[in-house]
Design a protein around this motif. Structure first.
Motif, short mmCIF file in Angstrom:
data_model
loop_
_atom_site.label_atom_id
_atom_site.label_comp_id
_atom_site.label_asym_id
_atom_site.label_seq_id
_atom_site.Cartn_x
_atom_site.Cartn_y
_atom_site.Cartn_z
N THR A 125 0.82 -1.22 0.00
CA THR A 125 0.00 0.00 0.00
C THR A 125 0.85 1.26 0.00
N HIS A 142 2.64 10.61 8.94
CA HIS A 142 1.35 10.32 8.31
C HIS A 142 1.37 10.73 6.84
N ASP A 159 3.36 8.22 4.88
CA ASP A 159 2.65 6.96 4.74
C ASP A 159 1.43 7.06 3.82
N VAL A 207 -1.54 8.13 4.79
CA VAL A 207 -2.78 7.99 5.57
C VAL A 207 -2.65 8.80 6.85
N ASN A 222 -6.41 8.37 11.40
CA ASN A 222 -7.66 7.62 11.33
C ASN A 222 -7.71 6.71 10.12
N LYS A 223 -6.56 6.49 9.49
CA LYS A 223 -6.41 5.64 8.31
C LYS A 223 -7.14 6.19 7.07
N LYS A 224 -7.39 7.48 7.06
CA LYS A 224 -7.98 8.11 5.88
C LYS A 224 -6.84 8.53 4.95
#
Length: 85
Positions: A9, A44, A47, A49, A52-54
């Motif tokens: 990912t 973040h 990465d 994201v 909140n993994k958005k």
């Protein structure tokens, strides 16, 4: 030499583009010094994201700022290396 493996990912992210230097740069320090933000903010962004993994990414301006920060850091490293006799 340590090698970092990226998750599937993470392919195509800015993090993937910086894979060669990921383990050699203090990203928290870079984030605070050049962006005035926390280290987690930059992690973040790298990465792709948020907490909140958005999905999240760098804006064009942030990419330009990151590029400038890395160029400045490389120049500082070069000056330090050149000062060694």
């Amino acid at each position: 030499m340590a090698v970092m493996k990226l998750k599937a990912t993470q392919q195509g992210t800015v993090k993937a583009q910086l894979q060669d230097i990921l383990l050699h740069v203090s990203w928290g320090d870079l984030s605070r010094e050049y962006f005035g933000k926390s280290g987690s903010w930059l992690y973040h962004k790298l990465d792709g994201v948020d907490g909140n993994k958005k999905p999240i990414g760098f804006t064009v301006e942030e990419r330009y700022q990151l590029k400038g920060a890395l160029i400045d850091l490389s120049e500082r490293i070069r000056r330090a290396a050149d000062s060694i006799d």
